[in-house]
Write a protein that holds these residues in place. Structure first.
Motif: not given
Ligand SMILES: Nc1nc2c(ncn2[C@@H]2O[C@H](COP(=O)(O)OP(=O)(O)OP(=O)(O)O)[C@@H](O)[C@H]2O)c(=O)[nH]1
Ligand SMILES: [Mg+2]
Lengths: 416, 300
Positions: B23-25, B21
């Motif tokens: 890395a993605a957010q 999360e």
């Protein structure tokens, strides 16, 4: 090793923090230095006993006011399993923190002060526990010492509680009753000799007997929200393309046919990876990387599901909402809805009803939901979400509501 | 087998989910890396979360200049092995720049000064998420922390205004200038970390194992003798066998008397321990609210 997650509930001062402190103390889970610190802190407060609530009330403001404000997470092990306890606040104002703590629990311990009996917070917290689909509810009638350990008082409260719970009780919910004194450790870890009329087990005995939900992942539909696409582009893994995520529900086997949502493109599962291990199958709550036979276009927020067991693609949702912001939710207002990891813009189309905690009745014709209110709301979404009905599949049926302007989490929703 | 010697795998699944999360957010996350066992665990989890890709975050160490050489050597070696960028910023430089003042007296330590250097580093690199190895079982203010803990422009933690965090849904939405502290191993205990180190066969700095060391006694605690500690005349160093349960700055980490020289004996020792891990942290002993006050100011 199993983990059992528990949350406390009940009105302010019912003795939740004291109970947790007692449970830890009697299972020898508090180290010497912490006991010394508790003794010193109790003395400073002018108390002539060790205040075990000070163990979890870790904030300055909490100790000043003698109440819990935010949830504390506490850990201990027995020879059976690891326990994670969320000690939540009973104060109405901080109900959002109670919900935070309870959202991951499989057991909810609702305390009732034997002198006060069933109150508004008892009703609210039982409602929330049921809304969250918590399967095990333990109702602990505390401070029995202050009612002379009287069975008659206990029975009275028990009857009152069942009167309210009968209205809401889910068919598969276990409700267990127990009389305790947190302050004196009666019926907490060992059975009390002060209440020979009570035939059940001690609180710890009850907890040890709970089997963590056998989530039958075989019967639930497979839902895999893609968190992150792994494309190393290194020499060794030049063409590798893996979809990482945590399985929200169900299970998957190597070779299963899957569809990617929303595109509906299909492919076959080539590998299920956990670091360097390649698995034959994986289940709910496992974090894995899935690779497919075909190169199809999948990005974060998409979902892999099994062909033939797909959720409805929804752009309009109906949900039960618990509102957590001082700024009320209003019809026509825009928010962000985050279902699992998938965030979409949303607009409140209508608020269809609001729950009255005192009667458990629903009132209609409402145009806003205030802090700590519960209601039924319809949203219009800017893009599809891939949610299931929360009651049928809790792992894929909840979402949070984010205020676009201050970024706060302002509500939680349970898809109908 | 004693189940208390088993690692609950659900904790690893949860931590890996959290790291993905992050890395993605976020645009620019970093792992705060001290070379201690918790940050070694974090690095392992990150390695697993993104495999066969590389860890997508740099490692950041705020060096007080008073760290154990065994840990800083280990830090350099691990970063090199993994091929991950290692960013080191020094408290010494913050002192030289006049941003913080060296403490004086018997208990002088640079531990609290780290916060300023950390906040400057966050600003320098525009980090929007800092991943830390703090655990809720360590201390009572930490027990209150969310997994995504939002900090304002000044790095401050407002305990009364934490975002609700429901189920496993993480809201990392922030405004420019704010940052989030992320704690993927929030739900791990000290024992879980050791069981994981064993299960994964992780290498850790040698000071965690029993060894002979020059120490002295103060306030019922064993202090490692070093040039950075102001000793009084009656504090006379002697040699004995000790190990460290937690590894921080030399001026605030106490040693424990122990002969546990391998992972199994360490786990055995922790199962029997009568004193908590942070009982060996001199910085927490300053007052009952020491940790909360440091966190309010931006400590991790
Ligand atoms: N006599 C008696 N007093 C108790 C018992 N349990 C708790 N108390 C007292 O009740 C008061 C409140 O206890 P807490 O444990 O702080 O209550 P709480 O439910 O955690 O309160 P909040 O977290 O603020 O909602 C304290 O003064 C306790 O000592 C009990 O079994 N008997
Ligand atoms: Mg409390």
């Amino acid at each position: 090793m199993d983990i059992l997650r528990i949350a406390t509930a009940g009105s302010v001062d019912d003795g939740k923090s004291t109970l947790i402190g007692r449970l830890l103390f009697e299972t020898q889970s508090i180290t010497k230095d912490k006991i010394e610190a508790l003794k010193a802190a109790s003395q400073r407060k002018g108390l002539d006993f060790v205040d075990l609530s000070l163990l979890t009330d870790g904030l300055i403001a909490e100790r000043e006011q003698g109440i819990t404000i935010d949830v504390a997470h506490i850990y201990f092990n027995t020879p059976t399993r690891k326990y994670i306890i969320a000690d939540t606040p009973g104060h109405f104002e901080y109900t959002r923190n109670m919900v935070t703590g309870a959202s991951n629990a499989s057991v909810s311990i609702i305390l009732i002060d034997a002198r006060n009996g069933v109150g508004e917070q008892t009703r609210r917290h039982f409602y929330i526990s049921s809304l969250l689909e918590i399967k095990n509810v333990v109702v602990a009638v505390n401070k029995m010492d202050l009612v002379h350990y009287a069975e008659s008082r206990y029975d009275e409260i028990k009857n009152d509680f069942f009167e309210l719970s009968d209205k809401l009780r889910k068919p598969n919910q276990n409700i267990t009753f127990i009389p305790i004194s947190s302050l004196y450790g009666e019926n907490i870890v060992v059975k009390s000799d002060k209440m020979p009329w009570y035939s059940g087990e001690s609180l710890l005995g009850i907890l040890e007997g709970v089997t963590p939900e056998d989530i039958d992942s075989a019967v639930l539909p497979f839902r895999f929200p893609v968190q992150h696409v792994i494309r190393p582009k290194s020499e060794e893994y030049h063409d590798f393309r893996g979809y990482s995520g945590k399985i929200a529900s169900g299970q998957i086997n190597k070779g299963d046919m899957v569809a990617a949502l929303p595109s509906q493109q299909m492919s076959k599962v080539k590998e299920i990876l956990k670091y360097t291990d390649s698995l034959d199958s994986a289940h709910q709550t496992e974090s894995v990387v899935i690779t497919l036979e075909d190169n199809i276009d999948i990005s974060r927020g998409n979902m892999l599901v099994k062909v033939g067991a797909q959720p409805e693609l929804k752009k309009q949702i109906n949900a039960r909402i618990f509102w957590m912001d001082t700024e009320p939710m209003k019809v026509g207002k825009g928010y962000l809805v985050q279902h699992g990891i998938n965030r979409v813009k949303a607009k409140v189309a209508s608020i269809d009803s609001r729950l009255e905690i005192s009667t458990f009745e629903e009132s209609e014709n409402v145009d806003e939901l205030k802090l700590n209110q519960i209601g039924e709301v319809s949203f219009k979404l800017a893009a599809h979400i891939f949610a299931d009905n929360f009651e049928a599949n809790p792992g894929n049926g909840a979402f949070i509501i984010i205020d676009e302007f201050n970024n706060n989490t302002v509500g939680v929703g349970f898809v109908k | 087998m004693n189940i208390n010697k088993q690692f609950p795998r659900a904790l690893e699944d949860e931590a890996i989910f959290i790291l993905r999360e992050v890395a993605a957010q976020f645009e620019k996350p970093a792992i705060l890396f001290s070379g201690g066992k918790d940050s070694i665990t974090l690095v392992r989890l990150a390695q697993k979360a993104f495999f066969p890709g590389k860890i997508p975050f740099p490692l950041v160490h705020v060096d007080t200049g008073h760290n154990f050489p065994e840990t800083t050597d280990f830090r350099d070696k691990l970063a090199a092995e993994l091929g991950v960028e290692l960013i080191i910023r020094n408290v010494e430089d913050s002192i030289k720049a006049g941003k913080v003042k060296e403490e004086t007296g018997k208990y002088a330590s640079r531990n609290a000064l780290q916060t300023v250097t950390l906040l400057d580093t966050i600003e320098e690199f525009k980090f929007d998420a800092c991943i830390g190895g703090a655990r809720r079982d360590e201390e009572k203010a930490r027990a209150k922390e969310r997994i995504f803990s939002v900090r304002n422009d000044f790095g401050e933690w407002d305990a009364k205004k934490q975002r609700p965090e429901l189920f496993d849904m993480l809201n990392g939405k922030i405004d420019l200038g704010e940052n989030v502290r992320v704690f993927p191993i929030s739900n791990w205990t000290e024992l879980d970390v050791w069981n994981y180190i064993k299960a994964e066969n992780l290498e850790i700095p040698s000071i965690y194992f029993a060894h002979e060391r020059e120490v002295f006694d103060r306030d019922g605690i064993i202090w490692s003798d070093s040039e950075f500690i102001n000793k009084s005349e009656d504090e006379i160093p002697y040699k004995t066998i000790v190990r460290f349960r937690t590894v921080g700055d030399m001026t605030c980490t106490a040693a424990v008397s122990s002969t546990a020289d391998n992972i199994d004996t360490i786990i055995e020792e922790i199962l029997e321990a009568e004193i908590s891990e942070r009982g060996a942290r001199i910085d927490d002993k300053r007052s009952e609210a020491a940790m909360e006050k440091r966190k309010q100011q931006g400590y991790f």
